[in-house]
Write a protein that holds these residues in place. Structure first.
Motif, PDB file in Angstrom:
ATOM      1  N   ASN A  68      -2.858   9.906  -7.147  1.00 17.50           N
ATOM      2  CA  ASN A  68      -2.381   9.375  -8.608  1.00 17.50           C
ATOM      3  C   ASN A  68      -1.450   8.220  -8.584  1.00 17.50           C
ATOM      4  OD1 ASN A  68      -4.777  11.086  -9.479  1.00 17.50           O
ATOM      5  ND2 ASN A  68      -3.174  12.747  -9.599  1.00 17.50           N
ATOM      6  N   VAL A  69      -1.572   7.448  -9.604  1.00 14.95           N
ATOM      7  CA  VAL A  69      -0.416   6.515  -9.960  1.00 14.95           C
ATOM      8  C   VAL A  69       0.339   6.970 -11.327  1.00 14.95           C
ATOM      9  CG1 VAL A  69       0.126   4.000 -10.684  1.00 14.95           C
ATOM     10  CG2 VAL A  69      -1.449   4.280  -8.859  1.00 14.95           C
ATOM     11  N   VAL A  70       1.355   7.371 -11.568  1.00 14.98           N
ATOM     12  CA  VAL A  70       2.047   7.692 -12.827  1.00 14.98           C
ATOM     13  C   VAL A  70       3.309   6.735 -13.198  1.00 14.98           C
ATOM     14  CG1 VAL A  70       2.898   9.656 -13.991  1.00 14.98           C
ATOM     15  CG2 VAL A  70       1.348  10.016 -12.159  1.00 14.98           C
ATOM     16  N   TYR A  71       3.146   6.158 -14.245  1.00 20.77           N
ATOM     17  CA  TYR A  71       4.344   5.229 -14.813  1.00 20.77           C
ATOM     18  C   TYR A  71       4.855   5.662 -15.966  1.00 20.77           C
ATOM     19  CZ  TYR A  71       0.533   3.612 -17.951  1.00 20.77           C
ATOM     20  OH  TYR A  71      -0.198   3.615 -19.035  1.00 20.77           O
ATOM     21  N   GLY A  72       6.047   5.519 -16.280  1.00 22.35           N
ATOM     22  CA  GLY A  72       6.729   6.193 -17.414  1.00 22.35           C
ATOM     23  C   GLY A  72       6.709   5.571 -18.727  1.00 22.35           C
ATOM     24  N   SER A  73       6.761   4.175 -18.806  1.00 13.92           N
ATOM     25  CA  SER A  73       6.963   3.277 -20.141  1.00 13.92           C
ATOM     26  C   SER A  73       5.621   2.426 -19.949  1.00 13.92           C
ATOM     27  CB  SER A  73       8.022   2.564 -20.051  1.00 13.92           C
ATOM     28  OG  SER A  73       9.003   3.288 -20.234  1.00 13.92           O
ATOM     29  N   SER A  74       5.506   1.394 -18.932  1.00 12.60           N
ATOM     30  CA  SER A  74       4.219   0.558 -19.158  1.00 12.60           C
ATOM     31  C   SER A  74       3.832   0.127 -17.631  1.00 12.60           C
ATOM     32  CB  SER A  74       4.862  -0.844 -19.844  1.00 12.60           C
ATOM     33  OG  SER A  74       5.899  -1.453 -19.107  1.00 12.60           O
ATOM     34  N   THR A  75       2.802  -0.393 -17.729  1.00 10.93           N
ATOM     35  CA  THR A  75       2.040  -1.157 -16.399  1.00 10.93           C
ATOM     36  C   THR A  75       1.145  -2.294 -16.715  1.00 10.93           C
ATOM     37  OG1 THR A  75       1.077  -0.238 -14.394  1.00 10.93           O
ATOM     38  CG2 THR A  75       0.250   0.471 -16.400  1.00 10.93           C
ATOM     39  N   ASN A  76       1.017  -2.858 -15.677  1.00 12.13           N
ATOM     40  CA  ASN A  76      -0.058  -3.953 -15.917  1.00 12.13           C
ATOM     41  C   ASN A  76      -1.568  -3.383 -15.234  1.00 12.13           C
ATOM     42  OD1 ASN A  76       0.844  -3.806 -13.277  1.00 12.13           O
ATOM     43  ND2 ASN A  76       0.041  -6.233 -12.726  1.00 12.13           N
ATOM     44  N   GLY A 110      -7.583   8.386  -7.035  1.00  9.19           N
ATOM     45  CA  GLY A 110      -7.044   9.076  -8.135  1.00  9.19           C
ATOM     46  C   GLY A 110      -7.188   8.300  -9.431  1.00  9.19           C
ATOM     47  N   THR A 111      -6.186   8.624 -10.135  1.00 15.03           N
ATOM     48  CA  THR A 111      -6.391   8.030 -11.505  1.00 15.03           C
ATOM     49  C   THR A 111      -4.899   7.164 -11.840  1.00 15.03           C
ATOM     50  OG1 THR A 111      -5.370  10.112 -12.578  1.00 15.03           O
ATOM     51  CG2 THR A 111      -7.753   9.996 -12.293  1.00 15.03           C
ATOM     52  N   ILE A 112      -4.902   6.558 -12.869  1.00 14.53           N
ATOM     53  CA  ILE A 112      -3.527   5.619 -13.218  1.00 14.53           C
ATOM     54  C   ILE A 112      -3.229   6.509 -14.645  1.00 14.53           C
ATOM     55  CG2 ILE A 112      -2.617   3.641 -14.085  1.00 14.53           C
ATOM     56  CD1 ILE A 112      -4.612   2.337 -12.327  1.00 14.53           C
ATOM     57  N   ARG A 113      -1.978   6.939 -14.894  1.00 11.86           N
ATOM     58  CA  ARG A 113      -1.626   7.796 -16.277  1.00 11.86           C
ATOM     59  C   ARG A 113      -0.191   7.377 -16.483  1.00 11.86           C
ATOM     60  NH1 ARG A 113      -0.998  11.998 -12.736  1.00 11.86           N
ATOM     61  NH2 ARG A 113       0.879  13.417 -13.241  1.00 11.86           N
ATOM     62  N   GLN A 114       0.068   7.437 -17.765  1.00  8.54           N
ATOM     63  CA  GLN A 114       1.505   7.308 -17.982  1.00  8.54           C
ATOM     64  C   GLN A 114       1.958   8.961 -18.128  1.00  8.54           C
ATOM     65  OE1 GLN A 114       2.044   5.700 -22.071  1.00  8.54           O
ATOM     66  NE2 GLN A 114       4.149   5.293 -21.722  1.00  8.54           N
ATOM     67  N   GLY A 115       2.929   9.100 -17.820  1.00  7.00           N
ATOM     68  CA  GLY A 115       3.925  10.490 -17.870  1.00  7.00           C
ATOM     69  C   GLY A 115       5.086  10.240 -17.125  1.00  7.00           C
ATOM     70  N   ASN A 116       5.971  11.516 -17.042  1.00  9.41           N
ATOM     71  CA  ASN A 116       7.273  11.570 -16.376  1.00  9.41           C
ATOM     72  C   ASN A 116       7.341  13.037 -15.620  1.00  9.41           C
ATOM     73  OD1 ASN A 116       8.767   9.378 -17.353  1.00  9.41           O
ATOM     74  ND2 ASN A 116       7.963  10.296 -19.368  1.00  9.41           N
ATOM     75  N   SER A 169       1.086  -1.252  -0.038  1.00 10.22           N
ATOM     76  CA  SER A 169       0.112   0.022   0.092  1.00 10.22           C
ATOM     77  C   SER A 169       0.958   1.214  -0.010  1.00 10.22           C
ATOM     78  CB  SER A 169      -0.877   0.210   1.331  1.00 10.22           C
ATOM     79  OG  SER A 169      -0.150   0.074   2.245  1.00 10.22           O
ATOM     80  N   VAL A 170       0.404   2.407  -0.651  1.00 10.73           N
ATOM     81  CA  VAL A 170       1.152   3.577  -0.778  1.00 10.73           C
ATOM     82  C   VAL A 170       0.166   4.816  -0.298  1.00 10.73           C
ATOM     83  CG1 VAL A 170       2.364   5.210  -2.272  1.00 10.73           C
ATOM     84  CG2 VAL A 170       2.435   2.670  -2.771  1.00 10.73           C
ATOM     85  N   GLY A 171       0.476   5.540   0.666  1.00 11.57           N
ATOM     86  CA  GLY A 171      -0.225   6.618   0.766  1.00 11.57           C
ATOM     87  C   GLY A 171      -1.283   6.789   1.846  1.00 11.57           C
ATOM     88  N   ASP A 172      -1.460   5.562   2.465  1.00 11.19           N
ATOM     89  CA  ASP A 172      -2.584   5.490   3.597  1.00 11.19           C
ATOM     90  C   ASP A 172      -2.375   6.743   4.549  1.00 11.19           C
ATOM     91  OD1 ASP A 172      -0.394   3.953   4.825  1.00 11.19           O
ATOM     92  OD2 ASP A 172      -1.834   3.524   6.341  1.00 11.19           O
ATOM     93  N   LYS A 173      -1.517   7.214   4.928  1.00 11.66           N
ATOM     94  CA  LYS A 173      -1.335   8.302   6.027  1.00 11.66           C
ATOM     95  C   LYS A 173      -1.643   9.617   5.456  1.00 11.66           C
ATOM     96  CE  LYS A 173      -0.479   5.359   9.367  1.00 11.66           C
ATOM     97  NZ  LYS A 173      -1.751   5.139  10.179  1.00 11.66           N
ATOM     98  N   LEU A 174      -1.703   9.674   3.967  1.00 13.59           N
ATOM     99  CA  LEU A 174      -1.883  11.155   3.506  1.00 13.59           C
ATOM    100  C   LEU A 174      -3.377  11.687   3.612  1.00 13.59           C
ATOM    101  CD1 LEU A 174       0.214  10.301   0.124  1.00 13.59           C
ATOM    102  CD2 LEU A 174       0.838  11.650   2.273  1.00 13.59           C
ATOM    103  N   PRO A 175      -3.829  12.839   3.381  1.00 17.51           N
ATOM    104  CA  PRO A 175      -4.918  13.412   3.195  1.00 17.51           C
ATOM    105  C   PRO A 175      -5.562  13.161   1.927  1.00 17.51           C
ATOM    106  CG  PRO A 175      -3.567  15.222   3.132  1.00 17.51           C
ATOM    107  CD  PRO A 175      -2.545  13.902   3.431  1.00 17.51           C
ATOM    108  N   ASN A 176      -6.796  12.944   1.574  1.00 21.80           N
ATOM    109  CA  ASN A 176      -7.380  12.664   0.321  1.00 21.80           C
ATOM    110  C   ASN A 176      -7.086  13.738  -0.433  1.00 21.80           C
ATOM    111  OD1 ASN A 176      -8.808  11.926  -1.778  1.00 21.80           O
ATOM    112  ND2 ASN A 176     -10.408  11.314  -0.781  1.00 21.80           N
ATOM    113  N   SER A 177      -6.358  13.781  -1.602  1.00 14.52           N
ATOM    114  CA  SER A 177      -6.264  14.812  -2.637  1.00 14.52           C
ATOM    115  C   SER A 177      -7.186  14.812  -3.830  1.00 14.52           C
ATOM    116  CB  SER A 177      -4.827  14.657  -2.972  1.00 14.52           C
ATOM    117  OG  SER A 177      -4.712  13.817  -4.231  1.00 14.52           O
ATOM    118  N   ASN A 178      -8.031  13.801  -3.728  1.00 14.03           N
ATOM    119  CA  ASN A 178      -9.167  13.830  -4.904  1.00 14.03           C
ATOM    120  C   ASN A 178      -8.483  13.948  -5.932  1.00 14.03           C
ATOM    121  OD1 ASN A 178     -11.596  13.592  -2.990  1.00 14.03           O
ATOM    122  ND2 ASN A 178     -10.972  15.791  -2.518  1.00 14.03           N
ATOM    123  N   GLY A 179      -7.260  13.273  -6.210  1.00 15.46           N
ATOM    124  CA  GLY A 179      -6.671  13.097  -7.610  1.00 15.46           C
ATOM    125  C   GLY A 179      -5.757  14.517  -7.900  1.00 15.46           C
ATOM    126  N   THR A 180      -5.566  15.234  -7.064  1.00 18.43           N
ATOM    127  CA  THR A 180      -4.678  16.390  -7.247  1.00 18.43           C
ATOM    128  C   THR A 180      -3.025  16.327  -6.981  1.00 18.43           C
ATOM    129  OG1 THR A 180      -5.001  17.468  -5.265  1.00 18.43           O
ATOM    130  CG2 THR A 180      -6.636  17.969  -7.152  1.00 18.43           C
TER     131      THR A 180
END
Length: 187
Positions: A73-81, A92-98, A41-52
């Motif tokens: 959000n989850v951001v990946y550079g090349s590929s993801t499953n 949040g969302t899942i997106r490709q980016g750097n 898990s990632v980010g469980d102690k963070l406040p909810n950013s509603n995807g920002t």
């Protein structure tokens, strides 16, 4: 105060690869190359950013088989499953980016590391029975030098300093493979 540059605000900022068969990062996690995560898990102690806010950023390939990313959000550079039913990304969302320039981050952090390596240790370290103890009593800054061979052999690292104190751990060596547990008290 130390300027971590691009690593500021990240609970874990990994320049190369990360493989975690189970655990968590309670804040934000950045990985410069490839990440393989399971039962994580990632980010469980963070406040909810509603995807920002980007909570998990991976520079190249992300393989995530089970777990959850909280509050961003989850951001990946090349590929993801992803997406997968066994990995939740509900706020949040899942997106490709750097969004992170890991090359510039590595240059900054390598320079900073060279500067910090010159700090004189304030406290000794002890390594016994597979446990590496870093115990300090300075209320402001505790500096430890750790032999990389000891860290490779350690199954547990304990850091214990006064509440609110900062800790600097300088690790010597070039072939370090640590897979133990970490306990931090006071800081």
């Amino acid at each position: 105060t130390v300027n971590l540059g691009p690593a500021t605000g990240w609970n874990a900022f990994i320049l190369e690869d990360l493989t975690q068969p189970s655990s968590d990062t309670e804040g934000k996690l950045a990985v410069g190359r490839d990440a393989t995560l399971a039962q994580y898990s990632v980010g469980d102690k963070l406040p909810n950013s509603n995807g920002t806010v980007d909570v998990l950023v991976v520079g190249r390939d992300l393989t995530f088989t089970s777990g959850r990313v909280y509050h961003g959000n989850v951001v990946y550079g090349s590929s993801t499953n992803l997406p997968l039913f066994s990995v939740s990304v509900d706020e949040g969302t899942i997106r490709q980016g750097n969004p992170i320039d890991f090359e510039a981050a590595q240059a900054h952090l390598t320079s900073l590391s060279a500067q910090l390596s010159n700090y004189t240790p304030t406290d000794p370290t002890t390594f016994e029975w597979g446990t590496l103890d870093l115990i300090g009593d300075d209320p402001y800054l505790n500096v430890f030098n750790v032999n990389g061979d000891d860290l490779t052999l350690a199954h547990t690292v304990n850091i214990n300093v006064p509440n609110g104190a900062s800790v600097l751990v300088n690790i010597s060596g070039s072939q370090i493979d640590w897979s133990g547990g970490l306990w931090v008290l006071g800081t």
